[in-house]
Design a protein around this motif. Structure first.
Motif, short mmCIF file in Angstrom:
data_model
loop_
_atom_site.label_atom_id
_atom_site.label_comp_id
_atom_site.label_asym_id
_atom_site.label_seq_id
_atom_site.Cartn_x
_atom_site.Cartn_y
_atom_site.Cartn_z
N ASN A 147 52.53 -50.35 23.40
CA ASN A 147 53.62 -50.18 22.43
C ASN A 147 53.25 -49.23 21.29
O ASN A 147 53.71 -49.39 20.15
N THR A 148 52.42 -48.25 21.57
CA THR A 148 52.06 -47.24 20.57
C THR A 148 52.46 -45.85 21.08
O THR A 148 52.80 -45.68 22.25
N TYR A 177 56.35 -47.86 14.25
CA TYR A 177 55.45 -47.68 15.39
C TYR A 177 54.11 -47.11 14.92
O TYR A 177 54.04 -46.40 13.91
N ILE A 178 53.04 -47.43 15.68
CA ILE A 178 51.69 -47.00 15.36
C ILE A 178 51.26 -45.91 16.34
O ILE A 178 51.58 -45.95 17.52
N MET A 179 50.50 -44.95 15.83
CA MET A 179 50.01 -43.85 16.65
C MET A 179 48.59 -44.16 17.14
O MET A 179 47.66 -44.30 16.35
N VAL A 223 44.00 -41.85 13.66
CA VAL A 223 44.45 -42.82 14.64
C VAL A 223 44.81 -44.12 13.91
O VAL A 223 44.09 -44.58 13.03
N GLY A 224 45.97 -44.66 14.24
CA GLY A 224 46.46 -45.85 13.55
C GLY A 224 47.49 -45.54 12.48
O GLY A 224 47.99 -46.44 11.81
N ILE A 231 55.62 -35.47 12.15
CA ILE A 231 55.12 -35.99 13.42
C ILE A 231 56.12 -35.66 14.54
O ILE A 231 57.32 -35.85 14.38
N SER A 232 55.59 -35.19 15.65
CA SER A 232 56.39 -34.95 16.84
C SER A 232 55.80 -35.73 18.00
O SER A 232 54.67 -35.48 18.42
N VAL A 233 56.53 -36.73 18.48
CA VAL A 233 56.10 -37.53 19.63
C VAL A 233 56.65 -36.85 20.88
O VAL A 233 57.86 -36.86 21.12
N LEU A 234 55.76 -36.25 21.66
CA LEU A 234 56.20 -35.36 22.72
C LEU A 234 56.22 -35.98 24.10
O LEU A 234 56.88 -35.47 25.00
#
Length: 625
Positions: free
Chosen positions: A452-453, A503-505, A495-496, A414-417
């Motif tokens: 907060n996701t 943390y949740i996506m 999703v989720g 996972i990459s949170v960009l």
């Protein structure tokens, strides 16, 4: 004068050795020539038996060898203890000026040898079997031990002694400074990487507090306790904090506090493996053997991260190293994978060669997924996590040269960009209102609340890294290269799904890549040590990506993040050690991007970085214990 004949002498000696015959003569008895002749053969046998005694002693076994330090130099006055495993009998001898030891006259059996010397770690050799008359050679190479425990506050401040009690050591670092950036953003209390690297949203010239420049500020506790010769229990638990705020290092929080804000209102938002966990660096336990290596389980640095810290000229510095700041290389494709949860790790060293292997078990939730248009919370399918990973490390040292090769593979990386988008998004107020798996709108309300996701891109990654360094006093030279393959995941996340730190996506992209994405990262640099206290370090880093856009329409005005591009960074800094624990540093870093890497995803096609470069001088201090 009476001349005594040889036969008389023989007779006299004979009777002296047999004093239990109390009278030398019996009444009326006088030795005759015949009696003397009979005594001579018996004495001859006795003399031969006495001469053969050393031959009997030589039927015992013997052990010998040479004890050396890590450089191969002979060690004298090493206490070498030889123990017969069957009888428990021990013998301790000291090595001579050439590091030699020898023990003879040993009874046959199984033996173990233990070498001990202050300042060096004890070394044990087991499984030695000796037969009668056998001579065996066992050479021992000793390693440096950890520094002695601190005995006073003055010693703690001026030396590298450890805070150790009964085998448990408290350790940590405090690193903080001030800096200036040509294109930056306001800081926030969660960002632990500083502001030296070019940022997609940076646009302001500003002075700021610079945290964790040469090293992550944090604290940890580790232990190694021997429970039998050559076997120890080991553990480690460590975490990172922001020195300017005291908050736990938390990359995900830098994104969530920016959720919904206009781009111009962002503070620094980053991605990383440290996401506010109580032990956001490592927490593991296991066993270690002097012969069979070390096996541990828990949250651990990836093998790529270990290699990066060893072969990066800047040692993973956030202020002066792209591969330390970004983590793409260390994680084998994504910075979040620089540390693996639920992972087993094995390392062993045999002479100049070392080997490592690591495996991560799948964990967490995979969320709810649907490939159909117009899906809802009731029509999506719950997924299972397939985020397992594995890696290997093979390396060695030859004189002053060392090198490693590290292949790694990570599923569902996972990459949170970027933060979830606000009103500036062209089609919706929040990006998570779109099922970005297939860009179909979710009917009704969001499946996952945007509060907060995080929003992430998911890929399956393969990577191979090779790196080397060479010491030529007072210089050290470094170089490395990594090739990374990224593809859309075989098993999608929905999703989720859960991300780092729990943390949740609320937004997921499983089909972000038009075709296979290829990333290449290379680096080089040198370190010069002046009069043992001052280090001057120069580093150069570059990341390249291919054109994985389909169709390949990467022309002026139509650049996407899927177009080919480069990121470059160069740095130079000086580090002066006031004491072994305390140093001060001053340096500069300059970075810039081009092509597809200059597109500020996920803001949409053709939305570039606010500025494609950043100049960042930094000055600071560090205290390590």
């Amino acid at each position: 004068m009476r001349i005594v004949k040889r036969s008389d002498c023989s007779e006299i000696l004979f009777f002296r050795y047999r004093r239990r015959w109390k009278p030398l003569t019996r009444a009326g008895y006088i030795p005759t020539a015949a009696s003397l002749l009979l005594a001579q053969p018996f004495f001859l046998l006795l003399w031969l038996a006495m001469g053969a005694f050393p031959v009997w002693a030589q039927t015992g076994a013997s052990l010998s060898g040479v004890v050396t330090d890590p450089t191969g130099a002979a060690l004298r006055d090493v206490a070498v203890t030889i123990k017969n495993v069957h009888t428990g009998a021990t013998r301790t001898i000291a090595t001579d000026g050439g590091g030699h030891f020898q023990a003879s006259g040993l009874l046959p059996g199984r033996f173990e040898i233990r070498a001990a010397k202050p300042g060096l770690a004890d070394e044990t050799r087991t499984g030695i079997s000796l037969a009668a008359g056998q001579d065996a050679t066992v050479d021992i190479k000793m390693q440096r031990s950890t520094p002695d425990a601190c005995a006073s506050g003055h010693e703690f401040a001026t030396t590298d002694c450890t805070l150790t009690w009964h085998g448990i050591t408290l350790y940590g670092a405090y690193d903080v400074g001030v800096g200036w950036v040509s294109h930056g953003l306001p800081e926030n209390g969660y960002n632990y990487e500083g502001a030296s690297l070019v940022n997609r949203n940076g646009f302001q010239r500003r002075f700021l507090i610079a945290p964790n420049n040469l090293q992550q500020t944090g604290v940890g506790i580790r232990g190694k306790e021997e429970f039998r010769p050559g076997w120890s229990v080991v553990f480690n638990a460590s975490t990172g904090i922001n020195p300017q705020s005291g908050l736990l290092a938390n990359a995900s929080a830098t994104d969530t506090i920016n959720n919904g804000l206009p781009r111009a209102s962002y503070s620094y938002a980053i991605d990383g493996a440290r996401a506010g966990q109580p032990f956001n660096d490592e927490v593991y336990g296991g066993m270690s053997s002097t012969h069979f290596g070390t096996l541990t389980f828990g949250r651990q640095r990836s093998l790529g991260t270990d290699a990066m810290l060893l072969y990066d000229p800047a040692g993973g510095s956030y202020a002066f190293s792209y591969i330390g700041y970004n983590g793409t290389m260390a994680g084998g494709g994504d910075t979040e994978n620089s540390r693996w949860d639920d992972a087993v790790k094995y390392r062993i060293t045999y002479g100049p060669v070392h080997f490592g292997a690591m495996y991560k078990f799948a964990d967490g939730s995979a969320g709810c997924y649907s490939a159909s248009a117009g899906w809802t919370a009731t029509t999506c399918t719950p997924e299972s996590a397939h985020n397992n990973a594995y890696g290997f490390d093979l390396g060695g040292t030859y004189g002053k040269f060392s090198a490693d090769i590290v292949p790694q593979h990570y599923n569902q990386a996972i990459s949170v960009l970027n933060p979830l988008l606000g009103p500036q998004s062209p089609t919706q107020s929040f990006q998570s209102t779109t099922d970005s798996i297939n860009t179909n709108q979710i009917t009704g309300t969001n499946l996952i609340d945007t509060h907060n996701t995080v929003y992430g891109i998911v890929t399956d990654n393969y990577a191979v890294m090779v790196a080397a360094k060479y010491a030529w006093d007072p210089f050290k030279f470094f170089a490395g290269y990594e090739y990374i393959w990224q593809n859309n995941p075989k098993n999608p996340l929905g999703v989720g799904a859960s991300d780092q730190g729990g943390y949740i996506m609320s937004g997921v992209e499983d089909k972000n890549l038009d075709s296979e994405k290829l990333v290449q990262i290379w680096w080089t640099g040198a370190k010069y040590t002046y009069r043992s206290r001052t280090d001057f370090t120069f580093s150069w880093y570059q990341q390249r990506q291919n054109d994985f856009r389909v169709p390949p329409t990467c022309v002026s005005g139509n650049f996407r993040s899927s177009c080919a591009g480069t990121l470059n960074e160069g740095s130079l800094y000086a580090d002066y050690h006031f004491t072994k624990r305390w140093d001060g540093f001053l340096g500069i870093a300059y970075s810039w991007v081009s092509g597809g890497l200059a597109i500020a995803i996920p803001h949409g096609p053709g939305v570039p970085y606010n500025s494609n470069n950043n100049f960042a001088p930094t000055v600071g201090t560090r205290f390590v214990f």
